[in-house]
Design an enzyme around this catalytic site. Structure first.
Site, PDB file in Angstrom:
ATOM      1  N   ASP A   1       0.836  -1.196   0.000  1.00  0.00           N
ATOM      2  CA  ASP A   1       0.000   0.000   0.000  1.00  0.00           C
ATOM      3  C   ASP A   1       0.873   1.249   0.000  1.00  0.00           C
ATOM      4  O   ASP A   1       2.039   1.210   0.428  1.00  0.00           O
ATOM      5  CB  ASP A   1      -0.877   0.038   1.262  1.00  0.00           C
ATOM      6  CG  ASP A   1      -2.178  -0.735   1.077  1.00  0.00           C
ATOM      7  OD1 ASP A   1      -2.509  -1.067  -0.070  1.00  0.00           O
ATOM      8  OD2 ASP A   1      -2.848  -0.994   2.097  1.00  0.00           O
TER       9      ASP A   1
ATOM     10  N   LYS B   1      -1.225   0.696  -8.344  1.00  0.00           N
ATOM     11  CA  LYS B   1      -0.994   0.633  -9.787  1.00  0.00           C
ATOM     12  C   LYS B   1      -1.436  -0.693 -10.399  1.00  0.00           C
ATOM     13  O   LYS B   1      -1.135  -0.967 -11.557  1.00  0.00           O
ATOM     14  CB  LYS B   1       0.487   0.890 -10.078  1.00  0.00           C
ATOM     15  CG  LYS B   1       0.934   2.293  -9.690  1.00  0.00           C
ATOM     16  CD  LYS B   1       2.392   2.541 -10.023  1.00  0.00           C
ATOM     17  CE  LYS B   1       2.802   3.959  -9.636  1.00  0.00           C
ATOM     18  NZ  LYS B   1       4.224   4.236  -9.939  1.00  0.00           N
TER      19      LYS B   1
END
Length: 410
Positions: free
Chosen positions: A200, A222
C-alpha cells in the site's frame, strides 16, 4: 582440560530428574528453560525468591525446603549448583563428579563439568552460544553474539534459506504507521522471506529497499483494475500469485483490521482456498499521537478514546458513525482519513454540544522524517487546515489530551 573447548550438545531432559541447588536469582533465571524442557525438577533450598516460590506453588517444580545434603544428586541427569554456600557447592560438585552427573556451577565455572550457553529462540530455532575456554569466558560478549543472531533471525536481516519446500500462501502484514522500525519482528521476517510483496502507499516504504533483488514488489495503487473495483483487483492479484506457488506478503499501513480492509482480503483468500496469515501492526490511531507527544488517555483527563473513520462526512448517507453521540463523550476522539472532511466533522460535533474551544491536533506523516503537528480548536480547525496546507495522511486528535501533550500538564 581448560585448554580444550566445551563440546556443545542439546540435553533432552523431559521427565528426567534435574536437581537445582539454591533458590536465588540464578535459579530464577534458569528454571523457566528447564521447565519448558519438561525436566523433573527438584529444587533444594531453604529459601527462594517469590518468583521461584510461585513456580513451586504452581507445581512446576518440587521444592525441598532445606540445605543441600549428601545424596541429593543421586539418580540425577543434570544439576545446577547455585547456592551462596561455597563449601556446600564444592561438596555437591564432588558428588556430581562421583555420580557422573553433568553439573553447572554458578560460583566457579572452572570447577563445573558443564557450562550454560547464552540461548535464544526464533520460530522454532534455538541459538546457543558458548565462548571457547581458551579465549577466556566473557558472558557479556557471548550474550551479545546471541542477541545479534536472534535479532537477525527475527527481523529478517539474517536470512537462512529454507531448503524444504515452503507452503505457498499470503501474509497480511500490518506495517505500522510509517517508521520502518515500527513494523513487528514477525512482519519484518515474513517480508525477508517473501517472493512477492503487494504494498500500500501508506506502508513503510523504506523496508522495500531492503528486499533482495529477486522479490517482485507491486504497488497496489498501480494494479490494473479494468472491469474490477480496486479492492477486487487487489484480491485477485493476491490469489493469482499465491496459486503460482509463491510466498506473498500484503504489506499494509497500520494494522490490517483497523480501516485496512484486511478482512475483505482474508475472506477472498479463504474462498479461493489460499492459506493466509494475519500479522497485526501498530495502529496509527495511537502510535502517531504518541509520536507527537499526545497521550490518547491520561489520568484525570480522558478515561476512554474512540477511533473513527472520517472518509465520509457526517451528513453523508453512507456514514456509519453516530456523530451526535460522539459529541457527548468526554474522552479522546481520534479521526483517521478525515483531513478533507474535518470542517464538517467539527461543525457537527459543535452543533451537538462539543465546545468550540476543544483542542484539536493534526499530525501529518506521523513517525516519519516528514512528521509535523498543527494545533487548532474545533472552531478554527477548518481554516487552519487550509492555511497550514495540511495534507493526508494525517491523524486528527480531538480532546483535552491535546493540551496535555502540548504542555505536559493537564
Amino acid at each position: 582440560m581448560a585448554e580444550h573447548p566445551a563440546y556443545p550438545v542439546g540435553l533432552r531432559l523431559t521427565g528426567r530428574r534435574t536437581v537445582v541447588l539454591g533458590g536465588g536469582q540464578v535459579a530464577q533465571r534458569r528454571l523457566p528453560a528447564l521447565i519448558a524442557a519438561g525436566a523433573d525438577i527438584h529444587l533444594v533450598s531453604p529459601e527462594a525468591t517469590p518468583s521461584v516460590e510461585a513456580m513451586a506453588d504452581a507445581g512446576e517444580i518440587t521444592w525441598h525446603r532445606r540445605p543441600y545434603t549428601e545424596g541429593d544428586l543421586a539418580d540425577a541427569w543434570y544439576a545446577l549448583i547455585a547456592t551462596s554456600d561455597t563449601e556446600a557447592n564444592t561438596r555437591a560438585s564432588a558428588e556430581a563428579e562421583a555420580h557422573r552427573v553433568w553439573c553447572v556451577r554458578s560460583d566457579d565455572a572452572d570447577a563445573a563439568t558443564a557450562w550454560t550457553p547464552a540461548t535464544g529462540s526464533s520460530e522454532g530455532v534455538t541459538v546457543a552460544v558458548l565462548t571457547s575456554r581458551a579465549r577466556g569466558r566473557d558472558p557479556r560478549h557471548t550474550a551479545a553474539i546471541r542477541d545479534a543472531v536472534v535479532e537477525g533471525l527475527r527481523d529478517g536481516t539474517l536470512v537462512a534459506p529454507h531448503h524444504r519446500t515452503r507452503t505457498p500462501g499470503v501474509a497480511l502484514v500490518g506495517g505500522g504507521p510509517g517508521d520502518p522500525d515500527l513494523i513487528t519482528v514477525r512482519g519484518r521476517r515474513l517480508l525477508a522471506e517473501a517472493d512477492v510483496v503487494i504494498a500500500d502507499r501508506l506502508g513503510p516504504r523504506d523496508l522495500l529497499a531492503e528486499l533482495p533483488p529477486h522479490v517482485e514488489v507491486i504497488d497496489a495503487a498501480k494494479i490494473p483494475y479494468g472491469r474490477f473495483m480496486a479492492q477486487e483487483a487487489i484480491n485477485n492479484a493476491l490469489i493469482e500469485h499465491a496459486r503460482q506457488g509463491k510466498s506473498v506478503v500484503r504489506l499494509k499501513g497500520g494494522d490490517p483490521y483497523v480501516f485496512g480492509r484486511g478482512m475483505e482480503e482474508l475472506q477472498a483468500l479463504a474462498e479461493a482456498g489460499i492459506p493466509c496469515t494475519v500479522v497485526p501492526g501498530i495502529s496509527s490511531s495511537i502510535s502517531v499521537p504518541g509520536a507527537a507527544g499526545i497521550p490518547v488517555t491520561h489520568r484525570g483527563v480522558a478515561h476512554e478514546f474512540t477511533v473513527v473513520s472520517g472518509h465520509v462526512a457526517p451528513d453523508d448517507e453512507r456514514s456509519l458513525v453516530d456523530w451526535p453521540s460522539l459529541a457527548k463523550l468526554t474522552g479522546t476522539l481520534v479521526v483517521l482519513m478525515g483531513v478533507d472532511k474535518i470542517g464538517r466533522i467539527a461543525e457537527t460535533l459543535v452543533a451537538h454540544g462539543k465546545s468550540p474551544d476543544t483542542p484539536v491536533a493534526l499530525v501529518q506523516e506521523g513517525t516519519t522524517a516528514a512528521q509535523r503537528r498543527v494545533d487548532a480548536t474545533l472552531a478554527t480547525v477548518a481554516a487552519t487546515v487550509v492555511a497550514q496546507d495540511v495534507k493526508p495522511p494525517a491523524v486528527i486528535v480531538i480532546g483535552e489530551v491535546v493540551a496535555v501533550g502540548r504542555t505536559g500538564t493537564a
